[in-house]
Design an enzyme around this catalytic site. Structure first.
Site, short mmCIF file in Angstrom:
data_model
loop_
_atom_site.label_atom_id
_atom_site.label_comp_id
_atom_site.label_asym_id
_atom_site.label_seq_id
_atom_site.Cartn_x
_atom_site.Cartn_y
_atom_site.Cartn_z
CB CYS A 28 3.64 0.52 -6.50
SG CYS A 28 3.92 -1.23 -6.88
CB VAL B 14 -1.01 3.04 5.23
CG1 VAL B 14 -1.57 1.90 6.08
CG2 VAL B 14 -2.13 4.04 4.93
N GLY C 148 0.83 -1.20 0.00
CA GLY C 148 0.00 0.00 0.00
C GLY C 148 0.86 1.25 0.00
CB SER C 149 0.01 4.75 0.78
OG SER C 149 -0.41 4.74 2.14
CD GLU D 106 7.44 -5.55 -1.59
OE1 GLU D 106 7.76 -4.69 -2.46
OE2 GLU D 106 8.25 -6.34 -1.11
#
Length: 486
Positions: free
Chosen positions: A288, A236, A232-233, A254
Site C-alpha cells: 500500500c 471494500v 485492504g482496498s 488502513e
C-alpha cells in the site's frame, strides 16, 4: 511443507481446531507454481457468531488478568516465532509468493510488533481530574473495548494480522480474525497456532476462514465487536466504514495508496534511484505504501531516468524460493491480468514504455512508463504491481501540486540535499506519512501509522493502539454532599 498447510487448514474457534460448516472450500494455491497447498471448508455466519460469543465469554476474565501476566503470553509468542522462523518464512514464500528478502522483512517486523505488544500491556493509564463541584473527585479509567474484529490483507498477512491482534489482546480484549482468502494460513491459522502454543487462553483469539459470498456482512454487523480493524482496498474499506457506522462500531481503516516519490534537483541521484526501485518494486509492488509515482525535477530527469531503468533491468524475476529473486509472482491471475492490461492501456493512451514487462503465469516483470498524458487514469489510482510511472516537474510548487493530485494520501518520500527544504515540502503533501531521503515503505511499532483522504481513517502503532483498542470511563466520587436544586 504440504503437511504444514494441511495441518492448519481448519477454523479455530473457542480453542478448538475444526472444519468449517459451509458447503464449499477455499483452495489455497502457491501463486508461483499453482501447487495446491490446502483446501479449507469455509466458516458460515453461524460459526462467525460462535467465534464472537466465545470471544465475549473469554474476554471478561482476560480483562481482569494482571497485565504483567498478560504480557508473558507475548514474550512466549515471540520465542515461538523465533524457534520456527525458517518454517514460517517458507510458508510466506509458498503461500503469497514473497521473496526470501520479503519473508525476512515481514518476520522482522512481526517480531518488533510483538515486542511492542509486551510493553502495551502496561501502557493504559488512568487519570484523576479536578471538578468545579466541591468534594468531587473525577476518575478516568482506560478499559478494554471488549471484542475486536480484525480483517487482514494478502500482501503482508502474517505481519498485518499480528499488528492488530497482538495489541488488542495485550490491552485486555478478545479477537476474531478473518484472514484474506488468498492467504488463509499465514494470515490466520498460523497466527492462531503461534498464540495457542504461547499459552493464550482458549476463546481469546478465534480465526474464521471464509468469504463474503458465504457470510455477507456477518463479521462486521455482529453485535459483539466494538471495533473493526480492516486493512485492504479503499473500495471494500468504504463499505466496512458504512456498515460500522450504521451499527455504532468504531472502524480503523488502513487502505490503499498512490504515493509520490519526489526527486529534487539537488538529490543524490544514485541513492535516490536505489530508494525508488525498492519503494516501487518491493514484493512486486503489492504494498500500500509503494511509490506509484516517481516525480523528478526536469533538471535531472534524463540522468535519473537512465539510472532508474538501468537499475530495474538488473532485478531478477522468477521463483520466489530462489534467494536471488527480487520479483516473484503476483497473488493470483486476475491481479496479473489487471496489471498487464493497465500497462497496455497506458501505452495505447500515449505513454512511453522505457521498459515493458512480460507476463508469464502470475509473474509480471517490471515496467517503467513515462510521458503519461495529464488526464491518464493510471496517475490517480493505486497500482498493485511492478509498474513505475516517471513524471517530470518544474520547481517545488509543481511537485506539490502533482503529488497531491490523487484521492489517496498514505505515504511518500522526498529526496534532496537540503533536509529542511525537504521537510518544508513534505509538510505540504496531504499524506499521513512521508520520509526524507528514504523509501516510501516503512512501518515502526511506536510511530502513528495511517493515511489521509481515501487511504483510511485512524492510526495504528504505539499510543494510537491504546486509543483504538481501549475506551475511557468516567467515574466520579462525591466525598462530601452535593446540593440539589429540588
Amino acid at each position: 511443507m504440504s503437511s504444514f498447510f494441511s495441518d492448519l487448514a481448519l477454523q479455530y474457534i473457542d480453542g478448538e481446531w475444526r472444519p468449517g460448516g459451509g458447503s464449499w472450500d477455499i483452495i489455497d494455491f502457491n501463486p508461483y507454481n499453482e501447487e495446491k497447498l490446502a483446501s479449507i471448508t469455509v466458516a458460515t455466519a453461524h460459526e462467525v457468531d460462535q467465534a464472537y460469543r466465545a470471544a465475549e465469554r473469554a474476554q471478561q476474565e482476560w480483562a481482569g488478568t494482571n497485565p504483567y501476566a498478560r504480557r508473558s503470553v507475548f514474550e512466549r509468542a515471540l520465542r515461538v516465532i523465533e524457534d520456527r522462523e525458517d518454517e514460517i518464512a517458507e510458508a510466506i514464500v509458498a503461500e503469497l509468493g514473497g521473496t526470501r528478502l520479503k519473508a525476512a522483512f515481514e518476520l522482522h517486523l512481526a517480531k518488533e510488533f510483538l515486542r511492542e505488544a509486551v510493553q502495551l500491556a502496561l501502557r493504559p493509564e488512568g487519570r484523576i481530574l479536578p471538578s468545579p463541584v466541591d468534594g468531587k473527585e473525577n476518575r478516568v479509567y482506560r478499559l478494554p473495548v471488549g471484542v475486536v474484529g480484525v480483517i487482514s490483507p494478502f500482501n503482508f498477512p502474517f505481519l498485518l494480522s499480528i499488528k492488530s491482534v497482538a495489541p488488542a489482546l495485550a490491552l485486555g480484549n478478545a479477537v476474531v480474525l478473518k484472514p484474506h482468502q488468498n492467504t488463509p494460513i499465514c494470515g490466520g491459522s498460523l497466527v492462531a497456532k503461534v498464540f495457542e502454543d504461547a499459552g493464550l487462553p482458549a476463546g481469546l483469539l478465534n480465526v474464521v476462514i471464509t468469504d463474503i459470498a458465504e457470510i455477507g456482512d456477518a463479521l462486521i454487523e455482529h453485535p459483539v465487536p466494538k471495533v473493526i480493524s480492516f486493512t485492504g482496498s479503499d473500495r471494500v474499506g468504504r463499505h466496512v466504514a458504512t456498515v460500522c457506522a450504521a451499527n455504532f462500531k468504531h472502524a480503523v481503516l488502513e487502505l490503499g495508496g498512490n504515493s509520490a516519490f519526489i526527486v529534487l534537483e539537488d538529490a543524490d541521484l544514485d541513492y535516490a534511484v536505489d530508494a525508488a526501485v525498492f519503494s516501487r518494486y518491493v514484493h512486486q509492488g503489492q504494498v500500500c505504501m509503494a511509490a506509484n509515482r516517481i516525480l523528478v525535477d526536469r533538471g535531472v530527469e534524463k540522468e535519473f531516468t537512465e539510472k532508474l531503468v538501468a537499475k530495474v533491468r538488473t532485478l531478477k524475476v522468477g521463483d520466489p524460493a530462489d534467494p536471488g529473486t527480487h520479483i516473484g509472482p503476483l497473488i493470483n491471475s486476475s491481479q496479473a491480468d489487471a496489471v498487464s492490461s493497465l500497462v497496455e492501456q497506458s501505452v495505447e493512451a500515449g505513454a512511453t514504455a522505457l521498459l515493458r514487462g512480460r507476463t508469464e503465469g502470475n509473474v509480471v516483470s517490471p515496467s517503467v512508463l513515462t510521458g503519461l498524458p495529464a488526464d491518464s487514469p493510471v496517475l490517480s489510482q493505486e497500482i498493485f504491481g511492478p509498474v513505475a510511472l516517471v513524471i517530470p516537474f518544474e520547481g517545488d510548487e509543481e511537485a506539490v501540486r502533482i503529488a497531491n493530485d490523487t484521492p489517496y494520501g498514505l505515504s511518500g518520500a522526498v529526496h534532496t540535499g537540503d533536509i529542511e527544504r525537504g521537510v518544508a515540502l513534505a509538510q505540504r503533501i496531504h499524506t499521513g506519512m512521508i520520509h526524507i531521503n528514504d523509501s516510501t515503505v516503512h512501518d515502526e511499532p511506536i510511530v502513528p501509522f495511517g493515511g489521509e483522504k481515501s487511504s483510511g481513517i485512524g492510526r495504528l502503532n504505539g499510543e494510537a493502539m491504546v486509543e483504538v483498542f481501549t475506551t475511557q470511563k468516567w467515574i466520579s466520587v462525591q466525598r462530601g454532599r452535593s446540593v440539589f436544586p429540588f
